[in-house]
Design a protein around this motif. Structure first.
Motif, PDB file in Angstrom:
ATOM      1  N   SER A 250       0.930  -1.433  -0.141  1.00  0.00           N
ATOM      2  CA  SER A 250      -0.120   0.055   0.068  1.00  0.00           C
ATOM      3  C   SER A 250       0.766   1.339  -0.009  1.00  0.00           C
ATOM      4  CB  SER A 250      -0.891  -0.033   1.400  1.00  0.00           C
ATOM      5  OG  SER A 250      -0.352   0.203   2.455  1.00  0.00           O
ATOM      6  N   LEU A 251       2.016   1.201   0.248  1.00  0.00           N
ATOM      7  CA  LEU A 251       3.041   2.355   0.251  1.00  0.00           C
ATOM      8  C   LEU A 251       3.427   2.713  -1.215  1.00  0.00           C
ATOM      9  CD1 LEU A 251       5.122   1.017   3.227  1.00  0.00           C
ATOM     10  CD2 LEU A 251       3.315   2.584   3.462  1.00  0.00           C
ATOM     11  N   SER A 252       4.108   3.943  -1.003  1.00  0.00           N
ATOM     12  CA  SER A 252       4.633   4.469  -2.315  1.00  0.00           C
ATOM     13  C   SER A 252       6.140   3.654  -2.429  1.00  0.00           C
ATOM     14  CB  SER A 252       4.815   5.879  -2.010  1.00  0.00           C
ATOM     15  OG  SER A 252       5.960   6.396  -1.237  1.00  0.00           O
ATOM     16  N   GLU A 253       6.499   3.920  -3.467  1.00  0.00           N
ATOM     17  CA  GLU A 253       7.950   3.425  -3.942  1.00  0.00           C
ATOM     18  C   GLU A 253       9.017   3.616  -2.844  1.00  0.00           C
ATOM     19  OE1 GLU A 253      11.166   2.991  -7.516  1.00  0.00           O
ATOM     20  OE2 GLU A 253       9.348   4.048  -7.933  1.00  0.00           O
ATOM     21  N   LYS A 254       8.983   4.709  -2.449  1.00  0.00           N
ATOM     22  CA  LYS A 254      10.245   5.233  -1.659  1.00  0.00           C
ATOM     23  C   LYS A 254       9.996   4.842  -0.181  1.00  0.00           C
ATOM     24  CE  LYS A 254       9.960   9.698  -0.398  1.00  0.00           C
ATOM     25  NZ  LYS A 254       9.756  11.092  -0.432  1.00  0.00           N
ATOM     26  N   ASP A 255       8.724   4.686   0.324  1.00  0.00           N
ATOM     27  CA  ASP A 255       8.246   4.263   1.398  1.00  0.00           C
ATOM     28  C   ASP A 255       8.477   2.871   1.440  1.00  0.00           C
ATOM     29  OD1 ASP A 255       7.721   6.737   2.527  1.00  0.00           O
ATOM     30  OD2 ASP A 255       5.687   6.691   1.756  1.00  0.00           O
ATOM     31  N   ARG A 256       8.152   2.077   0.388  1.00  0.00           N
ATOM     32  CA  ARG A 256       8.264   0.294   0.450  1.00  0.00           C
ATOM     33  C   ARG A 256       9.778   0.488   0.766  1.00  0.00           C
ATOM     34  NH1 ARG A 256       4.990   0.567  -4.173  1.00  0.00           N
ATOM     35  NH2 ARG A 256       6.718   0.310  -5.502  1.00  0.00           N
ATOM     36  N   ARG A 257      10.666   0.929   0.054  1.00  0.00           N
ATOM     37  CA  ARG A 257      12.052   0.820   0.106  1.00  0.00           C
ATOM     38  C   ARG A 257      12.474   0.672   1.739  1.00  0.00           C
ATOM     39  NH1 ARG A 257      13.053   4.266  -4.355  1.00  0.00           N
ATOM     40  NH2 ARG A 257      13.816   6.012  -2.901  1.00  0.00           N
ATOM     41  N   ARG A 258      12.099   2.087   2.340  1.00  0.00           N
ATOM     42  CA  ARG A 258      12.412   2.410   3.744  1.00  0.00           C
ATOM     43  C   ARG A 258      11.744   1.429   4.630  1.00  0.00           C
ATOM     44  NH1 ARG A 258      11.786   8.837   3.638  1.00  0.00           N
ATOM     45  NH2 ARG A 258      13.744   9.221   2.083  1.00  0.00           N
ATOM     46  N   TYR A 259      10.604   0.968   4.425  1.00  0.00           N
ATOM     47  CA  TYR A 259       9.943  -0.040   5.052  1.00  0.00           C
ATOM     48  C   TYR A 259      10.711  -1.406   5.499  1.00  0.00           C
ATOM     49  CZ  TYR A 259       6.454  -3.244   7.199  1.00  0.00           C
ATOM     50  OH  TYR A 259       5.782  -4.129   8.074  1.00  0.00           O
TER      51      TYR A 259
ATOM     52  N   LEU B  88      10.335 -12.084   1.046  1.00  0.00           N
ATOM     53  CA  LEU B  88       8.991 -11.960   1.508  1.00  0.00           C
ATOM     54  C   LEU B  88       8.295 -10.831   0.541  1.00  0.00           C
ATOM     55  CD1 LEU B  88       7.028 -12.454   3.965  1.00  0.00           C
ATOM     56  CD2 LEU B  88       7.913 -10.528   4.909  1.00  0.00           C
ATOM     57  N   PHE B  89       8.988  -9.852   0.461  1.00  0.00           N
ATOM     58  CA  PHE B  89       8.156  -8.705  -0.207  1.00  0.00           C
ATOM     59  C   PHE B  89       8.256  -8.664  -1.776  1.00  0.00           C
ATOM     60  CE2 PHE B  89       8.765  -5.781   3.678  1.00  0.00           C
ATOM     61  CZ  PHE B  89       7.610  -6.446   4.382  1.00  0.00           C
TER      62      PHE B  89
ATOM     63  N   THR C 237      10.238  -9.204  -7.933  1.00  0.00           N
ATOM     64  CA  THR C 237      10.191  -8.373  -8.701  1.00  0.00           C
ATOM     65  C   THR C 237      11.111  -7.241  -8.653  1.00  0.00           C
ATOM     66  OG1 THR C 237       8.642  -7.346  -7.643  1.00  0.00           O
ATOM     67  CG2 THR C 237       7.591  -8.799  -8.843  1.00  0.00           C
ATOM     68  N   TRP C 238      11.261  -6.559  -9.796  1.00  0.00           N
ATOM     69  CA  TRP C 238      12.455  -5.523  -9.973  1.00  0.00           C
ATOM     70  C   TRP C 238      11.507  -4.261  -9.777  1.00  0.00           C
ATOM     71  CZ3 TRP C 238      17.036  -7.444  -9.875  1.00  0.00           C
ATOM     72  CH2 TRP C 238      17.294  -8.815 -10.131  1.00  0.00           C
ATOM     73  N   ASP C 239      11.965  -3.609  -8.779  1.00  0.00           N
ATOM     74  CA  ASP C 239      11.199  -2.231  -8.631  1.00  0.00           C
ATOM     75  C   ASP C 239      12.131  -1.268  -8.991  1.00  0.00           C
ATOM     76  OD1 ASP C 239       9.927  -2.990  -5.242  1.00  0.00           O
ATOM     77  OD2 ASP C 239       9.011  -3.159  -7.341  1.00  0.00           O
TER      78      ASP C 239
END
Length: 106
Positions: free
Chosen positions: A7-16, A35-36, A104-106
């Motif tokens: 549900s997060l933005s790309e930047k927030d996914r990286r940080r999380y 996992l992600f 997957t490649w982000d």
């Protein structure tokens, strides 16, 4: 965790992902990447993002999913039709979010 991550933005996914990997310690990056469904380098970039805080050069900027394709189409009108076809095929080929998938490649 996965629902929050997606549900997060790309930047927030990286940080999380980086925070969760850090909490696990040794082997955390591999586990969280699996996992992600993201790449280990994505998590490493998230760690670098966190270390740079409170300075954030991308503050306030959030890229919409698929925005790169729209920008390319606008920049090159002749390419637009081919790009739209390619994007449609790519969207059809994506597995649903309910099915587990590989990295997957982000």
């Amino acid at each position: 965790m996965q629902a929050l991550y997606h549900s997060l933005s790309e930047k927030d996914r990286r940080r999380y992902a980086a925070i969760e990997a850090e909490k696990l310690g040794h082997g955390g990056i591999e586990y969280i990447a699996k996992l992600f469904g993201c790449h280990r380098d994505t998590i490493r970039q998230g760690r670098a993002d966190i270390e740079a805080l409170p300075e954030d050069p991308a503050e306030g900027r959030v890229r919409k999913k698929g925005a790169a394709g729209e920008m390319l189409a606008a920049a090159s009108p002749g390419l637009s039709k081919r790009l739209k076809k390619k994007l449609k095929r790519k969207r059809r080929a994506r597995p649903s979010k309910t099915e587990p998938s590989g990295p997957t490649w982000d």
